[in-house]
Enzyme design. Structure first.
Site, PDB file in Angstrom:
ATOM      1  N   ASP A 273       0.792  -0.876   0.022  1.00 12.59           N
ATOM      2  CA  ASP A 273      -0.247  -0.020  -0.030  1.00 12.59           C
ATOM      3  C   ASP A 273       0.875   0.621   0.244  1.00 12.59           C
ATOM      4  O   ASP A 273       1.737   1.425   0.741  1.00 12.59           O
ATOM      5  CB  ASP A 273      -1.053   0.023   1.389  1.00 12.59           C
ATOM      6  CG  ASP A 273      -1.435   1.438   1.135  1.00 12.59           C
ATOM      7  OD1 ASP A 273      -1.621   2.029   0.404  1.00 12.59           O
ATOM      8  OD2 ASP A 273      -1.531   1.038   2.839  1.00 12.59           O
ATOM      9  N   GLU A 291      -4.233   4.116  -2.637  1.00 14.02           N
ATOM     10  CA  GLU A 291      -3.461   3.466  -1.716  1.00 14.02           C
ATOM     11  C   GLU A 291      -5.826   3.997  -1.237  1.00 14.02           C
ATOM     12  O   GLU A 291      -6.243   3.256  -0.377  1.00 14.02           O
ATOM     13  CB  GLU A 291      -3.287   4.302  -0.315  1.00 14.02           C
ATOM     14  CG  GLU A 291      -4.032   4.277   0.880  1.00 14.02           C
ATOM     15  CD  GLU A 291      -3.193   4.398   1.915  1.00 14.02           C
ATOM     16  OE1 GLU A 291      -3.062   4.728   3.175  1.00 14.02           O
ATOM     17  OE2 GLU A 291      -2.975   5.891   2.068  1.00 14.02           O
ATOM     18  N   GLU A 292      -5.945   4.887  -2.075  1.00  6.44           N
ATOM     19  CA  GLU A 292      -7.873   5.581  -1.803  1.00  6.44           C
ATOM     20  C   GLU A 292      -8.475   4.015  -2.925  1.00  6.44           C
ATOM     21  O   GLU A 292      -9.550   3.424  -1.776  1.00  6.44           O
ATOM     22  CB  GLU A 292      -7.856   6.962  -2.179  1.00  6.44           C
ATOM     23  CG  GLU A 292      -7.372   7.875  -1.154  1.00  6.44           C
ATOM     24  CD  GLU A 292      -6.254   8.039  -1.213  1.00  6.44           C
ATOM     25  OE1 GLU A 292      -5.368   8.753  -0.470  1.00  6.44           O
ATOM     26  OE2 GLU A 292      -5.185   7.570  -2.100  1.00  6.44           O
TER      27      GLU A 292
END
Length: 549
Positions: A273, A291-292
């Site tokens: 991540d 990441e989102e």
């Protein structure tokens, strides 16, 4: 319950209170949730506008009105459910999903009490799991290595709290905790509409629809991993540049894939991540990069934002077992939810899916400082902290007590901590049985893998690291530099033997020399271009194959 240290650390960040030694909602909230659980004919909640009024009433009952929500949050809820969602979908949402979510929230106190009871059983060894380890829900603070294990059912109830914006927000900033309620996510939909934002919310709505029709019954673990800055012979401390320079560990197999996504790897691997130091980054705001997106298609990751404060330079976070619920296309502004995803990953003995996500935050906008030795060390150790299996630390305790010269593991650590395309790295266990007497810290890490603990035998399968341009893109890092940093770290935590003669130490020294030349302005070319002419002819095959280094 009132005497529990783990519960007391997080109680002020939960919407529940203690009544007669039991967790409970306030009576007004119970009344509202019961009405919602009976459906819109009883509650009269059949639109986004009215739904947010119910949210506001509950927040008032919880005395959260002074914990201000994002401006335009009400308008964002109304926009999504009353305008962007079709009427047929809205009728199903308010008629079927919201009542189940309300009933789930009514069960949150009992789910939490059962969780703490199970955590005690695990700690005492009466229940299978991480025997003797604290696993209860708590704030895992800075420099506090530890693990929290939550059932997927409890996670779904906590995420329902986020959707209803019921978590207290006072003091979260003081504790370096990211936002956890969904108010900013919906508010930003209204204040600056963007289709990607609508589709982020669609992923979350799909998750709630799924768990309301069929509740998953597995577990997810959340671990804060720490490389101590001060010498501690019982664990692996923050390595120094000398540690990396002298490492005799062989470099691991390195495969470059020209297409595909990290999360789509068919085999079990550590999935990197590309994290913000605040876990989740902009997932509940406007962010929509690696990441989102990961947090949207695996919404159970979001609950890590409830209890995991920001990461320091010597920390990483590992999450095992999060289920994927959504398919998607695109990236950033082109991100789109594209339907249901059935996660068929096998589970381990604890009921966790064999999905291991490693959150490591890179330097932001590092420019030339990324070539300074202390920052090379910071990035390499950050990746090492993420990839390293902390559950094996007890295997090294005796070796570190007996081996000389291992205190240099954390040399230079304090000064570092105070400074402001996808790749598959395959781990193949070695059969080497070198003597440990007089071994370096690097060799101890390597050799200790030859005697895996039976408790973690299931996690000893040959898995690798799936990564990509970590710390590049929006973070502005040098892609070639970051590739080598991750290769070094992945190699050090394994025991791979290849047919060439290079070691982790060899490559570290080359990387340090290259970075020194970049700092002095003696070269402006990329690391790989700089490296190739310096290779002896017999080593050139190492980098010539397009798929394997």
């Amino acid at each position: 319950m009132e005497n529990r240290e783990d519960l007391n650390s997080i109680l002020s960040f939960l919407p529940l209170g203690l009544q007669s030694s039991s967790l409970a909602w306030s009576s007004q909230v119970v009344e509202t949730l019961r009405a919602l659980s009976r459906g819109p004919d009883h509650s009269r909640v059949d639109s986004g506008e009215v739904f947010f009024l119910a949210i506001s009433d509950m927040r008032e009952s919880l005395r959260l009105s002074f914990h201000l929500l994002a401006l335009s949050a009400a308008e964002g809820y109304a926009l999504f459910f009353d305008d962007l969602m079709s009427r047929v979908e809205a009728l199903k949402w308010f008629g079927e999903v919201v009542p189940v979510l309300a009933a789930l929230l009514l069960r949150l106190p009992s789910l939490l009490e059962n969780h703490y009871r199970d955590a005690d059983d695990i700690l005492s060894g009466r229940k299978e799991g991480l025997s003797g380890v604290k696993t209860g829900l708590r704030i895992l603070g800075p420099q506090e290595a530890g693990i929290v294990v939550l059932s997927q059912e409890l996670i779904s109830a906590l995420l329902a709290c986020s959707f209803f914006c019921l978590f207290p927000t006072y003091d979260r900033g003081v504790k370096h905790l990211p936002a956890i309620n969904f108010d900013c996510l919906f508010a930003s939909l209204y204040t600056g509409y963007n289709e990607k934002q609508e589709h982020k919310i669609k992923c979350l709505i799909h998750y709630f629809e799924r768990i309301c029709s069929h509740m998953p019954m597995g577990c997810v673990s959340f671990e804060r991993k720490v490389l101590p800055l001060n010498p501690d012979h019982s664990v692996i401390s923050y390595p120094s540049s000398d540690f990396w320079s002298r490492s005799a560990v062989s470099l691991c197999h390195f495969e470059v894939l020209h297409s595909g996504l990290i999360e789509d790897q068919p085999c079990e691997a550590l999935q990197v991540d590309f994290a913000n130091k605040y876990i989740g980054g902009g997932a509940l705001h406007r962010g929509c990069v690696q990441e989102e997106i990961c947090f949207m298609i695996n919404p159970e990751l979001i609950i890590s934002m409830l209890f995991l404060p920001s990461m320091a330079d010597n920390e990483a976070i590992e999450i095992v077992g999060a289920e994927r619920f959504s398919n998607y296309t695109g990236y950033a502004s082109s991100f789109r939810f594209s339907g249901d995803y059935q996660d068929r990953k096998p589970t381990d003995l604890m009921g966790r899916r064999k999905t291991r996500i490693i959150a490591i935050d890179a330097l932001c906008n590092p420019k030339l400082r990324q070539y300074r030795l202390e920052f090379l060390l910071r990035e390499t150790n950050k990746a090492f902290c993420g990839f390293f299996d902390q559950s094996k630390c007890h295997l090294y305790q005796k070796m570190f007590q007996e081996a000389p010269g291992t205190n240099n593991l954390n040399k230079d650590a304090k000064e570092v901590n105070n400074k402001p395309g996808n790749a598959m790295l395959d781990e193949t266990p070695s059969t080497s049985e070198e003597q440990e007497k007089g071994a370096s810290g690097a060799e101890l890490i390597e050799n200790s893998y030859s005697e895996p603990s039976s408790q973690y035998a299931e996690s000893q399968e040959n898995i690798g690291v799936v990564t990509g341009n970590w710390g590049c893109g929006a973070f502005g890092g040098d892609p070639e530099l970051k590739t080598i940093v991750q290769w070094l770290a992945a190699s050090q935590v394994s025991q791979w033997i290849l047919s060439h003669e290079w070691t982790v130490g060899d490559l570290w020294n080359l990387l340090a020399e290259y970075s020194n030349q970049r700092l002095k302005g003696e070269t402006n070319i990329g690391f790989f271009t700089w490296l190739l002419p310096s290779l002896p002819m017999h080593d050139s095959s190492m980098v010539s194959d397009k798929n394997c280094i």
